[in-house]
Design a protein around this motif. Structure first.
Motif, PDB file in Angstrom:
ATOM      1  N   ARG A 123      10.710   6.157   0.186  1.00 57.15           N
ATOM      2  CA  ARG A 123      10.901   5.562  -1.137  1.00 57.15           C
ATOM      3  C   ARG A 123      11.034   4.047  -1.036  1.00 57.15           C
ATOM      4  O   ARG A 123      10.499   3.303  -1.865  1.00 57.15           O
ATOM      5  CB  ARG A 123      12.141   6.166  -1.804  1.00 57.15           C
ATOM      6  N   SER A 124      11.746   3.604  -0.025  1.00 57.17           N
ATOM      7  CA  SER A 124      11.895   2.162   0.161  1.00 57.17           C
ATOM      8  C   SER A 124      10.556   1.504   0.462  1.00 57.17           C
ATOM      9  O   SER A 124      10.246   0.421  -0.037  1.00 57.17           O
ATOM     10  CB  SER A 124      12.883   1.886   1.303  1.00 57.17           C
ATOM     11  N   LEU A 125       9.752   2.192   1.265  1.00 62.34           N
ATOM     12  CA  LEU A 125       8.454   1.626   1.632  1.00 62.34           C
ATOM     13  C   LEU A 125       7.514   1.518   0.431  1.00 62.34           C
ATOM     14  O   LEU A 125       6.835   0.505   0.248  1.00 62.34           O
ATOM     15  CB  LEU A 125       7.805   2.492   2.718  1.00 62.34           C
ATOM     16  N   ASN A 143       1.637   8.069   2.641  1.00 61.89           N
ATOM     17  CA  ASN A 143       1.063   7.902   1.315  1.00 61.89           C
ATOM     18  C   ASN A 143      -0.407   8.298   1.321  1.00 61.89           C
ATOM     19  O   ASN A 143      -1.167   7.883   2.195  1.00 61.89           O
ATOM     20  CB  ASN A 143       1.226   6.452   0.865  1.00 61.89           C
ATOM     21  N   VAL A 144      -0.813   9.115   0.339  1.00 60.40           N
ATOM     22  CA  VAL A 144      -2.195   9.598   0.292  1.00 60.40           C
ATOM     23  C   VAL A 144      -3.169   8.450   0.034  1.00 60.40           C
ATOM     24  O   VAL A 144      -4.223   8.362   0.661  1.00 60.40           O
ATOM     25  CB  VAL A 144      -2.344  10.696  -0.790  1.00 60.40           C
ATOM     26  N   SER A 169      -1.879   8.743  11.760  1.00 55.53           N
ATOM     27  CA  SER A 169      -1.019   7.625  11.384  1.00 55.53           C
ATOM     28  C   SER A 169       0.447   7.949  11.661  1.00 55.53           C
ATOM     29  O   SER A 169       1.201   7.109  12.162  1.00 55.53           O
ATOM     30  CB  SER A 169      -1.227   7.297   9.906  1.00 55.53           C
ATOM     31  N   ALA A 170       0.856   9.176  11.334  1.00 56.94           N
ATOM     32  CA  ALA A 170       2.240   9.585  11.587  1.00 56.94           C
ATOM     33  C   ALA A 170       2.533   9.646  13.085  1.00 56.94           C
ATOM     34  O   ALA A 170       3.606   9.224  13.543  1.00 56.94           O
ATOM     35  CB  ALA A 170       2.507  10.936  10.942  1.00 56.94           C
ATOM     36  N   ILE A 194       1.112   3.394   4.884  1.00 57.04           N
ATOM     37  CA  ILE A 194       2.511   3.518   4.466  1.00 57.04           C
ATOM     38  C   ILE A 194       3.057   4.813   5.057  1.00 57.04           C
ATOM     39  O   ILE A 194       2.767   5.911   4.570  1.00 57.04           O
ATOM     40  CB  ILE A 194       2.639   3.522   2.932  1.00 57.04           C
ATOM     41  N   VAL A 195       3.818   4.677   6.133  1.00 51.64           N
ATOM     42  CA  VAL A 195       4.314   5.825   6.889  1.00 51.64           C
ATOM     43  C   VAL A 195       5.813   5.688   7.080  1.00 51.64           C
ATOM     44  O   VAL A 195       6.294   4.624   7.479  1.00 51.64           O
ATOM     45  CB  VAL A 195       3.643   5.932   8.274  1.00 51.64           C
ATOM     46  N   ALA A 196       6.525   6.744   6.794  1.00 49.22           N
ATOM     47  CA  ALA A 196       7.968   6.765   7.034  1.00 49.22           C
ATOM     48  C   ALA A 196       8.315   7.978   7.876  1.00 49.22           C
ATOM     49  O   ALA A 196       7.710   9.049   7.724  1.00 49.22           O
ATOM     50  CB  ALA A 196       8.732   6.808   5.722  1.00 49.22           C
ATOM     51  N   THR A 197       9.274   7.821   8.778  1.00 54.89           N
ATOM     52  CA  THR A 197       9.747   8.932   9.595  1.00 54.89           C
ATOM     53  C   THR A 197      11.263   8.997   9.520  1.00 54.89           C
ATOM     54  O   THR A 197      11.933   8.028   9.154  1.00 54.89           O
ATOM     55  CB  THR A 197       9.319   8.790  11.068  1.00 54.89           C
TER      56      THR A 197
END
Length: 551
Positions: free
Chosen positions: A463-465, A442-443, A398-399, A448-451
């Motif tokens: 955190r925003s996501l 997110n586990v 996903s990342a 929900i993936v942030a980079t």
């Protein structure tokens, strides 16, 4: 001229010669193979069998007589009837049979319940044990990235590069509460050992896994007892002659708090039968410079040591615990309640110890975890956390999908606590193995993936996501993590993270940086320095703003 007398090498003379030859073979084998003289050591049994087979083969050869320079074989048809011949044959059969039976009686097939209980696993709560730790305590690099940094550092050292290479140890330890990897230099070849052995190996490399700072630590006196030395200074031979009965397993390079290099030598302990149920019973510390050794019971191991149990040993012990609950046959056929670790692991620093992290999944599962374990490399303490979610491979994919246009590859993730939300954290590396970005997944929901280019940027985006997806840590944990502050804006700056505009605010009354997602708090664009505001936020680096009002 007097005729030369025939010399007969038979009877006692032949047996005496045979004993001498066998002892020579045995001494050479022992010096090279270095088997521990311990009944639990499979290598010792092989050593004894080797010696007996050599003796048997030599005894079975036709004896000879010599007349001058002429050689005539003597009739040997009756030698198989001798007592010595029968004794050697019987010993070979008996020892081989004992080794086979001992191996069988030590196996999980017969001792499934004993294997299952080798590791004690305690169930625990994720938010209780794993705090939101500072990023200077999180290893942001993996071993392969450390190897690249180490090779680069070595290449810049003209005075050493021609004589030495970087060893591939790269042990991960906690050094003064920071995650680092350390590795010694090694001799480039045998000729370089002969020309440099008097001074020894002059340095080791230390890499801070959080900051990527790479340092060559030069020693006042060189290391003279290593796996890269020879003869009496060869580390394994040095240890064997000091501790002839110890079965050494994992030998790990570490440094103490003063930076002195040591070899941490774990000693095997077999708990089931002759050869089964391996754990660690003792630890020998060998000073890499002087060769001085200290012997400890495993429970008395000095606390600065981080790695007594190797990650592979801990994982294998948990495999026994997870798969043998209902016996060996069930682990193969029915597989009821069988749990297994995922196909990788990483390290996490907690309370100045190094813990191995790996996910736990049902043995018949496809792409989901039922929980994860943390295993202490110094004490073998193991904690299980029942958290359902995506398997690490899914999170990594996903990342990578988030940056597929760049072709970056994800490292095996760590598990972090972000606002009481279990979160996979990983580095994203380019084709050359260099870290370019960071990702959080997110586990529970790996969509929900942030980079981010930095860890702080990545965390702010994440955190925003999780907030925009309706995830409220306070509701889940029953704890109040939100705080409120009123103060005057000292500085305000804008940035764009993953296509979303953010404002970063610093107040006169606080050293924290407050992150405001403009998509949620549009009025922030009207704020400027010297404005007085009230901010509701959750702690972090930076702090995530939940609500902001101008006073």
């Amino acid at each position: 001229m007097k005729k030369k007398q025939k010399q007969h090498y038979t009877g006692k003379k032949w047996i005496a010669a045979l004993v001498v030859i066998v002892l020579i073979f045995a001494a050479i084998y022992y010096y090279i193979a270095l088997p521990a003289i311990n009944i639990h050591n499979p290598e010792l049994w092989k050593f004894v069998l080797f010696v007996l087979v050599i003796a048997f083969a030599l005894y079975a050869l036709p004896k000879t007589t010599f007349t001058g320079d002429r050689r005539h074989p003597v009739n040997f048809s009756g030698s198989y009837k001798t007592k010595t011949f029968k004794l050697l044959a019987a010993l070979i059969v008996i020892i081989a049979a004992a080794y086979f039976v001992g191996t069988l009686l030590s196996s999980p097939i017969i001792n499934a319940s004993k294997y299952q209980k080798l590791m004690k696993v305690e169930k625990s709560k994720f938010t209780k044990d794993i705090d939101q730790i500072s990023y200077d305590q999180i290893p942001l690099l993996d071993k392969s990235s450390a190897e690249i940094l180490g090779a680069r550092k070595m290449g810049s050292l003209v005075d050493l590069a021609s004589q030495f290479e970087v060893a591939d140890e790269y042990s991960q330890i906690n050094y003064k509460n920071n995650p680092v990897r350390v590795t010694p230099l090694r001799y480039a070849d045998l000729i370089k050992w002969f020309t440099n052995k008097k001074a020894g190996i002059p340095a080791y490399i230390k890499i801070d896994m959080a900051t990527q700072q790479t340092e060559l630590v030069r020693l006042k006196e060189g290391m003279k007892y290593t796996p890269y030395d020879h003869f009496g200074r060869y580390l394994y031979r040095h240890l064997r002659f000091k501790y002839p009965t110890y079965m050494f397993d994992d030998i790990n390079f570490e440094i103490n708090e003063e930076g002195v290099p040591y070899w941490v030598c774990s000693v095997k302990k077999y708990n089931i039968g002759l050869f089964g149920g391996q754990t660690v019973g003792r630890v020998v510390l060998c000073n890499a410079i002087t060769g001085e050794c200290k012997d400890y019971d495993v429970k008395d191991t000095p606390k600065w040591i981080d790695r007594v149990y190797s990650a592979d040993l801990l994982v294998s012990l948990y495999q026994y615990h997870g798969t043998l609950k209902h016996g060996f046959i069930n682990s193969i056929l029915g597989q009821k309640d069988c749990l297994t670790t995922t196909n990788g692991y990483n390290y996490l620093a907690i309370n100045d110890d190094v813990w191995v992290y790996t996910g736990v999944t049902s043995i018949t599962s496809d792409q989901s975890n039922v929980g994860f374990v943390l295993m202490n490399q110094r004490t073998m303490e193991t904690k299980y956390y029942e958290i359902e979610g995506a398997i690490e491979d899914s999170a990594m994919t996903s990342a990578e999908g988030k940056v597929q246009n760049l072709g970056y590859k994800a490292t095996f993730p760590l598990l972090l606590n972000i606002d009481a939300e279990p979160t996979y954290f990983m580095a994203l590396k380019d084709a050359s193995g260099l870290v370019k970005k960071y990702a959080m997944v997110n586990v529970h929901n790996y969509q929900i993936v942030a980079t981010g280019d930095t860890v702080n940027d990545c965390e702010a985006s994440y955190r925003s996501l999780i907030q925009s997806n309706g995830i409220s840590p306070d509701e889940k944990t029953g704890e109040t993590s939100q705080k409120t502050i009123t103060g005057t804006i000292k500085k305000i700056a804008q940035a764009v993270i993953d296509g979303t505009s953010h404002y970063y605010i610093v107040l006169d009354e606080s050293d924290l940086i407050y992150d405001v997602d403009i998509s949620k708090h549009l009025d922030t664009i009207l704020l400027e320095a010297e404005n007085k505001v009230t901010i509701k936020y959750t702690e972090g680096t930076p702090a995530t703003v939940i609500e902001i009002q101008k006073q």
